[in-house]
Design a protein around this motif. Structure first.
Motif, PDB file in Angstrom:
ATOM      1  N   ASP A  67       0.825  -1.129  -0.038  1.00  0.00           N
ATOM      2  CA  ASP A  67       0.181   0.029  -0.127  1.00  0.00           C
ATOM      3  C   ASP A  67       1.025   1.176   0.002  1.00  0.00           C
ATOM      4  O   ASP A  67       1.287   1.894   1.248  1.00  0.00           O
ATOM      5  N   VAL A  68       1.277   1.670  -1.123  1.00  0.00           N
ATOM      6  CA  VAL A  68       2.343   2.600  -1.056  1.00  0.00           C
ATOM      7  C   VAL A  68       1.638   4.087  -1.005  1.00  0.00           C
ATOM      8  O   VAL A  68       2.320   4.759  -0.229  1.00  0.00           O
ATOM      9  N   VAL A  69       0.366   4.237  -1.187  1.00  0.00           N
ATOM     10  CA  VAL A  69      -0.486   5.507  -0.643  1.00  0.00           C
ATOM     11  C   VAL A  69      -0.387   5.409   0.766  1.00  0.00           C
ATOM     12  O   VAL A  69      -0.006   6.420   1.309  1.00  0.00           O
ATOM     13  N   ALA A  70      -0.721   4.449   1.646  1.00  0.00           N
ATOM     14  CA  ALA A  70      -0.611   4.316   3.074  1.00  0.00           C
ATOM     15  C   ALA A  70       0.977   4.705   3.556  1.00  0.00           C
ATOM     16  O   ALA A  70       1.027   5.621   4.529  1.00  0.00           O
ATOM     17  N   SER A  71       1.815   3.769   2.904  1.00  0.00           N
ATOM     18  CA  SER A  71       3.065   3.877   3.530  1.00  0.00           C
ATOM     19  C   SER A  71       3.671   5.684   3.294  1.00  0.00           C
ATOM     20  O   SER A  71       4.169   6.014   4.111  1.00  0.00           O
TER      21      SER A  71
END
Length: 289
Positions: free
Chosen positions: A161-165
């Motif tokens: 989850d790049v957005v969350a990271s």
């Protein structure tokens, strides 16, 4: 004396290292485990597994199911063996409530006192940041398993989850990261797993799960990524941290650390491999005393 109030955010049930980390938390007398929050995929199954492990250790824990889908929309990777060695798991009770709400409410009820140990994709933590503007500033410290800073290898948690990271790593929460660079230096081998199995019902269950994981990868050892993250909190003398800095995550999940005196993040640059492995085994054994 309980000196660390902890929320454990986890994708427990796929790689067995989440379960080992939970057991180490159970066995650590300095930890007051306020809640377990689960993330990524079938979070209800993951919460039931957390409750099962707690019961096997004779412990009480509040396990809350959290976000299943990722914020990035990336498909969840599911190994298929999650929970299959645990009979009647569907009957295992879990706490009522949403994991993200629990994160926000628990942290804001005790600002500056709660350590969050997050060892899965960061969807729950990012959602808590977005749900309440005060959350990030109220977390005492964030302990992450994620990233790889000495190679260009995408790491599962950050990539999932790049957005969350990116949301979490730019929130300026004081953060310590156990990256692949550190965790891969520690291995648990057959004799250590046998010692865990001999320690009680929890240990025996963990041995079965570990052997299942070994069979999945055709290996006879495993890397205890997530217990290393826990020990960074509870046994800091076993680790050397970097200078402060910031972390970026590319669209493909590749992470980079940039030194910055005003940064809020450090990562583990060195550790005592043998002492860390012993501390993991000792922690699991202590969980059943």
């Amino acid at each position: 004396m309980r000196t660390h109030s902890v929320i454990f955010d986890t994708d427990l049930g796929t790689d067995v290292d989440d379960a080992l980390a939970l057991a180490v938390l159970f066995g650590e007398p300095s930890v007051d485990l306020r809640a377990v929050t689960t993330v990524y995929g079938d979070t209800l199954l993951r919460a039931r597994l957390a409750s099962r492990y707690a019961r096997l250790a004779g412990r009480d824990v509040r396990a809350f199911a959290g976000s299943g889908p990722t914020l990035s929309g990336r498909e969840v990777w599911w190994a298929g063996h999650e929970g299959t060695l645990h009979d009647q798991l569907e009957d295992e009770p879990v706490a009522r409530g949403d994991a993200v709400d629990v994160l926000v409410e628990t942290v804001l009820a005790s600002p500056g006192e709660i350590d969050v140990v997050a060892v899965g994709p960061l969807t729950n933590i990012a959602s808590a940041i977005d749900r309440n503007d005060a959350f990030a500033g109220a977390v005492r410290h964030l302990w992450l398993m994620g990233g790889a800073f000495e190679t260009d290898e995408p790491e599962h948690n950050f990539r999932s989850d790049v957005v969350a990271s990116r949301r979490v790593l730019t929130a300026r929460i004081p953060t310590t990261i156990a990256s692949l660079d550190a965790t891969r230096r520690v291995r648990l081998r057959a004799q250590q797993i046998d010692n865990i199995a001999d320690s009680g019902p929890l240990g025996a269950a963990l041995q079965r799960d570990i052997h299942q994981w070994w069979a999945f990868w055709n290996e006879t050892w495993n890397v205890p990524h997530d217990p290393v993250t826990v020990l960074a909190l509870t046994r800091p003398r076993l680790f050397t941290l970097s200078e402060p800095g910031t972390v970026t995550v590319s669209a493909s999940g590749v992470s980079a650390f940039v030194p910055d005196a005003e940064g809020s993040t450090r990562w583990i640059v060195d550790l005592d491999e043998e002492a860390v492995a012993r501390a993991i085994v000792d922690g699991v054994v202590a969980a059943q005393r």
